[in-house]
Structure formats: C-alpha cells, structure tokens
Design a protein around this motif. Structure first.
Motif, PDB file in Angstrom:
ATOM      1  N   PHE A  90       0.855  -1.172   0.000  1.00 55.52           N
ATOM      2  CA  PHE A  90       0.000   0.000   0.000  1.00 55.52           C
ATOM      3  C   PHE A  90       0.899   1.233   0.000  1.00 55.52           C
ATOM      4  N   GLY A  91       0.313   2.381  -0.328  1.00 56.41           N
ATOM      5  CA  GLY A  91       1.092   3.601  -0.331  1.00 56.41           C
ATOM      6  C   GLY A  91       1.084   4.272  -1.694  1.00 56.41           C
ATOM      7  N   THR A  92       2.182   4.958  -2.006  1.00 57.09           N
ATOM      8  CA  THR A  92       2.271   5.779  -3.205  1.00 57.09           C
ATOM      9  C   THR A  92       3.530   5.457  -3.996  1.00 57.09           C
ATOM     10  N   VAL A  93       3.422   5.473  -5.315  1.00 59.41           N
ATOM     11  CA  VAL A  93       4.572   5.377  -6.207  1.00 59.41           C
ATOM     12  C   VAL A  93       4.671   6.701  -6.951  1.00 59.41           C
ATOM     13  N   ASN A  94       5.769   7.425  -6.750  1.00 61.38           N
ATOM     14  CA  ASN A  94       6.003   8.673  -7.469  1.00 61.38           C
ATOM     15  C   ASN A  94       6.715   8.345  -8.781  1.00 61.38           C
ATOM     16  N   LEU A  95       5.985   8.503  -9.864  1.00 63.20           N
ATOM     17  CA  LEU A  95       6.436   8.034 -11.173  1.00 63.20           C
ATOM     18  C   LEU A  95       6.674   9.210 -12.107  1.00 63.20           C
ATOM     19  N   ARG A 281       7.504  -1.206  -0.126  1.00 61.87           N
ATOM     20  CA  ARG A 281       6.918  -2.409  -0.708  1.00 61.87           C
ATOM     21  C   ARG A 281       6.106  -2.053  -1.959  1.00 61.87           C
ATOM     22  N   ALA A 282       5.416  -0.917  -1.915  1.00 63.15           N
ATOM     23  CA  ALA A 282       4.606  -0.505  -3.069  1.00 63.15           C
ATOM     24  C   ALA A 282       5.484  -0.271  -4.291  1.00 63.15           C
ATOM     25  N   VAL A 283       6.616   0.398  -4.104  1.00 61.87           N
ATOM     26  CA  VAL A 283       7.510   0.680  -5.224  1.00 61.87           C
ATOM     27  C   VAL A 283       8.134  -0.603  -5.753  1.00 61.87           C
ATOM     28  N   THR A 284       8.563  -1.476  -4.844  1.00 62.61           N
ATOM     29  CA  THR A 284       9.144  -2.755  -5.257  1.00 62.61           C
ATOM     30  C   THR A 284       8.147  -3.581  -6.052  1.00 62.61           C
ATOM     31  N   ASP A 285       6.904  -3.606  -5.601  1.00 63.43           N
ATOM     32  CA  ASP A 285       5.870  -4.345  -6.332  1.00 63.43           C
ATOM     33  C   ASP A 285       5.625  -3.734  -7.708  1.00 63.43           C
ATOM     34  N   PHE A 286       5.679  -2.408  -7.792  1.00 61.82           N
ATOM     35  CA  PHE A 286       5.476  -1.754  -9.084  1.00 61.82           C
ATOM     36  C   PHE A 286       6.599  -2.113 -10.049  1.00 61.82           C
ATOM     37  N   ILE A 287       7.837  -2.071  -9.575  1.00 58.21           N
ATOM     38  CA  ILE A 287       8.980  -2.411 -10.427  1.00 58.21           C
ATOM     39  C   ILE A 287       8.862  -3.842 -10.935  1.00 58.21           C
ATOM     40  N   ASP A 288       8.536  -4.767 -10.044  1.00 65.25           N
ATOM     41  CA  ASP A 288       8.383  -6.170 -10.450  1.00 65.25           C
ATOM     42  C   ASP A 288       7.233  -6.345 -11.438  1.00 65.25           C
ATOM     43  N   PHE A 289       6.153  -5.586 -11.225  1.00 64.35           N
ATOM     44  CA  PHE A 289       4.993  -5.677 -12.114  1.00 64.35           C
ATOM     45  C   PHE A 289       5.355  -5.201 -13.517  1.00 64.35           C
ATOM     46  N   VAL A 290       6.093  -4.100 -13.608  1.00 72.34           N
ATOM     47  CA  VAL A 290       6.490  -3.563 -14.910  1.00 72.34           C
ATOM     48  C   VAL A 290       7.367  -4.568 -15.655  1.00 72.34           C
ATOM     49  N   LYS A 291       8.300  -5.189 -14.958  1.00 71.94           N
ATOM     50  CA  LYS A 291       9.223  -6.119 -15.610  1.00 71.94           C
ATOM     51  C   LYS A 291       8.493  -7.313 -16.230  1.00 71.94           C
ATOM     52  N   ALA A 292       7.364  -7.681 -15.671  1.00 70.71           N
ATOM     53  CA  ALA A 292       6.628  -8.847 -16.173  1.00 70.71           C
ATOM     54  C   ALA A 292       5.427  -8.472 -17.039  1.00 70.71           C
ATOM     55  N   HIS A 293       5.224  -7.177 -17.277  1.00 71.86           N
ATOM     56  CA  HIS A 293       4.007  -6.748 -17.959  1.00 71.86           C
ATOM     57  C   HIS A 293       4.016  -7.158 -19.432  1.00 71.86           C
ATOM     58  N   PRO A 294       2.931  -7.731 -19.919  1.00 72.79           N
ATOM     59  CA  PRO A 294       2.886  -8.193 -21.316  1.00 72.79           C
ATOM     60  C   PRO A 294       2.907  -7.057 -22.330  1.00 72.79           C
ATOM     61  N   GLY A 295       2.680  -5.824 -21.893  1.00 70.94           N
ATOM     62  CA  GLY A 295       2.713  -4.695 -22.814  1.00 70.94           C
ATOM     63  C   GLY A 295       4.108  -4.273 -23.213  1.00 70.94           C
ATOM     64  N   ASN A 296       5.127  -4.830 -22.539  1.00 69.26           N
ATOM     65  CA  ASN A 296       6.505  -4.489 -22.895  1.00 69.26           C
ATOM     66  C   ASN A 296       6.868  -5.082 -24.252  1.00 69.26           C
TER      67      ASN A 296
END
Length: 309
Positions: A90-95, A281-296
């Motif tokens: 939970f929390g915020t990702v500053n992107l 944890r929120a940022v780490t989850d975002f990074i991992d999610f991006v690396k596996a995203h099928p849109g890449n």
C-alpha cells in the motif's frame, strides 16, 4: 528545531517562494515565516534573503540545505525499509515519465497495476525530460521513471520496456507525403527539424545525421509533442525527424515517411530507478509488475549496445 521546521525549510529552499511553498505544504504563510525565523534564530545565521517576491538561499542556507536534505532522505529510507517488510502493499509510487510513453503504453500499464493491487497503491505521475527525471531519481523525489538512458549513471538501474521507430514526418500537403521511403541524401532538401543535443535521443539523432552527411537540420526540440505541433501548423518544406509516438499521433494531418538507413527500433525507453535507495513495498511491487508486464516490447530480449540508448 523539529522535523516540521526542517521539512518547511527544505520546501522553501527548493521552490524559493513563500506563498508557493506554503501552498504546497498546506500551511499558512505566517506559519512558514515563523518556522523559518525560529530556525534562523536558533542557528544564529540568516538562511534566506529577499529577492522581490521570491527568496534566495544565503551561503549559510546552502550549506544547511545539503545537510537537511541528506537527513530527511535518511528518515524516508528508514520509513521505506519498515514499509518494505510489511506483508501488504500500500502507499504511493512517485512516477516520472517523458512525453514519449504517454501513448497507449503508460495508461494501460497503470490501469493494469491498479487493478492487480485493488487500488491499494496510488501512482502519482509527473512529466519531464530524461535529464530532469534522472536528477529527481538521485534526489529521491521520484521512485521510478520511464525515460531514455543516460551515460555514466552507475547508480541508476535501467530496464528496457519499449522501443520506438524514427521516421520523417511531413504534412499531408508536403511533396514527400506520397513517398513510402526516402534516402538520407533526400533529407538535405527538407527544412528539417529534430531533437536538441544534450538529451539521449538528441545525441543519437545528431550522430546519425553527421555520419549520413545530412546538414542544416535544426536541433531544437525537447519532445515529440512540441515538434509535432510545430510541424502540424507549418507549411512549406518543413519536416520533422521524430519518433512514432504521442507527438505524431496527436495530429491528424501528419504523414510518416520511412528513411532508408535508419536503424530498426531506433530508440528504447527504459524503466529507471535508483539502486541505492531503499524502496517501499509498493515501489518494489510496481517495479516487479512492470518487468513482467505483457505490454513491454522487450521482455526476454537482450538489446545490442547500438540500440540501448
């Protein structure tokens, strides 16, 4: 002094304007002025000097800012370290992001991420150019950025996510609009505009034009949208050498012409983050999610050095 005073000082040192700093801190201007006056009295030295409606840091203020920034960054890292041990994200990702990825890629990515985490994590998006975004990663103002790759950045981790082609764009009423492809030599006859030097994309385009002996190009643009807007409302012989991204998609009167000899997958966009900062944890989850995203575009691919800009 207390933590609130240090945060107030840091904000004022960065925006250098009492009214704007107070608004961004959600406090009144007298509260901010009182906190700064108390700090200056405790330190026995002036931290700011007036400059019209704005302020400037004094030499004492510049020294104090460097230490305050590091101290508050250390506190933020401590909070992030505790958050990272939590079992829930939970929390915020500053992107941060350049204009380029604001086509279908980034909105789809954020939508999929928020759905996967049931909107427990809020993604705040900030726009800028690659050099600025990288600086904000170093400062800790951003957690993640989608941008180009800068040289000599050993503390920044880059993960390739998207590639874009480079082509000539002209208006529909331009003589070259009916061409499927042209040569570098034919570019010399065009009033050519492209990205400015000093940016990853600008340096790469400038080097290619020099090697191809294309002369007289105006290297003046930071982003695709500004270039596309200029071209869309310019008549005559104007053309723009730019990426097939948002800047071209926004304007319906532009036509793409392939330039023979331009490398395929000319420009790569990366997800970037700082290696040495402790992420929540929120940022780490975002990074991992991006690396596996099928849109890449680039999952499982190893980019050659010539492409990895």
């Amino acid at each position: 002094m207390n933590l609130s005073q240090l945060n107030y000082f840091k904000k004022l040192a960065e925006v250098l304007h009492y009214t704007r700093a107070a608004q961004e801190l959600f406090i009144t201007q007298p509260t901010l002025s009182g906190a700064i006056s108390s700090l200056e009295k405790e330190l026995g030295a002036p931290l700011f000097e007036r400059n019209g409606r704005s302020v400037l840091l004094t030499p004492y203020g510049e020294v104090f800012y460097e230490h305050v920034y590091l101290a508050l960054r250390a506190i933020d890292d401590g909070v992030a370290a505790v958050s990272a041990r939590s079992s829930a994200s939970f929390g915020t990702v500053n992107l941060g992001t350049t204009f380029t990825t604001q086509d279908h890629y980034l909105p789809s990515l954020i939508r999929d991420f928020e759905e996967a985490f049931d909107k427990r994590v809020i993604v705040k998006v900030f726009q800028g150019f690659t050099n600025y975004l990288t600086e904000q990663l170093h400062r800790g103002a951003l957690d993640v950025a989608f941008c180009g790759k800068r040289d000599n950045e050993p503390d920044i981790a880059y993960f390739p996510v998207k590639h874009y082609e480079l082509a000539l764009y002209v208006r529909d009423d331009h003589p070259l609009a009916s061409a499927d492809a042209i040569t570098f030599a034919e570019l010399n006859a065009v009033d050519l505009h492209t990205y400015r030097r000093g940016t990853p994309i600008g340096e790469r385009v400038a080097k290619m034009l020099e090697e191809a002996d294309v002369r007289g190009a105006s290297l003046g643009y930071d982003d695709d949208v500004s270039m596309g807007s200029f071209l869309s409302y310019s008549g005559g012989n104007a053309g723009a050498l730019m990426l097939d991204s948002l800047g071209a998609q926004l304007f319906g009167n532009l036509h793409q012409v392939r330039v023979e000899g331009v490398p395929e997958h000319f420009y790569t966009v990366y997800m970037a983050h700082h290696k040495k900062h402790v992420h929540s944890r929120a940022v780490t989850d975002f990074i991992d999610f991006v690396k596996a995203h099928p849109g890449n575009d680039l999952i499982g691919q190893v980019l050659p050095e010539a492409v990895a800009e």
